[in-house]
Design an enzyme around this catalytic site. Structure first.
Site, PDB file in Angstrom:
ATOM      1  CB  CYS B 125      -0.888  -0.095   1.246  1.00 47.84           C
ATOM      2  SG  CYS B 125      -2.059   1.229   1.430  1.00 47.84           S
ATOM      3  CB  CYS B 127       2.286   1.936   5.701  1.00 47.50           C
ATOM      4  SG  CYS B 127       0.695   1.081   5.708  1.00 47.50           S
TER       5      CYS B 127
END
Lengths: 105, 217
Positions: B125, B127
């Protein structure tokens, strides 16, 4: 099963490092997500799951914050925080406000 | 819908001419996702889930976040071995000592040594310790970076202009929603006697990600 977001180790081309200034609407998406997570209405894991559920088409074609806001809306609908008709009306109202502002000389 | 703006001083001799102006947000076409964003922002306020002031404050916080915060942590760690030890133990608490809010998600500092270089990624993702680094660059979220830096970090770092000697081992840290990372680079030679502010200024965002090394300017 390896899903669309799980790209670690896959072959890929050069890293495009062109800078990008965030548009105001993108920051607003960010703020919405942070507030919802901060209020414990969404969790980070739910948010990622909802983004992943947008599927390969969305993941490939939408930009980062387009995916985020779509996921935020889906999650809010899923949790019953908003209803589809409320969302539809609010979208139409946003469009109408924009059209009015744009026509102002 | 048109507005005449009578009495505003916009018209001369009966005709109206537009302001000379920069493109405003209203001039851009409203995309579906922009309308959805406006709708969601309005609905969460209507439903009492947050206030307009919450949205405003959060937007200000987004704008205020900058890698200067991470740079201050690194500079202090270079100057103060005790602070360095505390930083390596608990980044969020160490940041708090300097009055920096690192956010609620735990962050781990990974220290470079002469034989080890650290670099961070989020393969799944995006992060990222944004309170310490500011908003992440697009490339950090790109598929190419996420896919390749775990398989061929040396080649990726070389593309960023960072050519590490063969003898230096590279460790890639994959961030998650529960744990994020911050690279603690080594203090470069040529910075002896520098103040904390001078040191902090050479610690760029990319130094904190591990795709660059600080250099004595």
């Amino acid at each position: 099963m390896q899903r669309i977001h799980d790209v670690g180790g896959l072959p890929a081309g050069p890293v495009d490092r062109s800078p990008h200034d965030y548009a105001p609407w993108e920051k607003k998406v960010d703020a919405i997500m942070r507030l919802m997570i901060g209020a414990n209405l969404f969790t980070l894991d739910e948010m990622r799951r909802t983004i992943e559920e947008l599927g390969p088409g969305a993941y490939e074609e939408l930009s980062y914050y387009q995916r985020w806001i779509q996921a935020a809306a889906n999650l809010a609908l899923e949790k019953g925080l908003v209803t589809p008709s409320e969302l539809g009306r609010a979208i139409e109202a946003a469009k109408a406000r924009h059209a009015e502002a744009a026509s102002c000389p | 819908m048109t507005h005449a703006h009578d009495g505003h001083g916009h018209g001369h001799d009966g005709h109206v001419h537009p302001h000379p102006r920069q493109p405003d947000i209203e001039d851009a076409p409203l995309t579906w996702h922009m309308a959805l964003t406006e709708a969601m922002a309005e609905l969460i306020v209507q439903k009492g889930l947050c206030t307009p002031a919450d949205i405003h404050r959060t937007l200000e916080k987004i704008d205020a976040a900058s890698p200067a915060a991470g740079g201050r942590l690194v500079a202090r760690a270079w100057l103060d071995p005790d602070f360095r030890a505390r930083l390596l133990q608990d980044v969020n608490a160490a940041a708090g000592e300097l009055g920096i809010d690192a956010g609620g998600i735990p962050i781990r500092a990974v220290a470079d040594t002469p034989d080890l270089h650290n670099v961070i990624v989020c393969t799944l993702c995006s992060c990222y310790p944004r309170f310490l680094l500011g908003g992440s660059p697009d490339w950090y979220k790109s598929k190419a970076y996420r896919a390749r830096v775990v398989r061929e970090p040396r080649a990726v770092l070389a593309e960023f202009g960072l050519d590490l000697p063969e003898g230096v081992q590279i460790e890639v840290h994959d961030s998650t929603a529960e744990l994020r990372y911050l690279v603690l680079p080594e203090r470069p030679t040529g910075t002896e006697g520098w103040s904390e502010d001078e040191l902090a200024a050479i610690v760029t965002r990319d130094c904190l990600i591990g795709t660059a090394l600080p250099v004595a300017a």
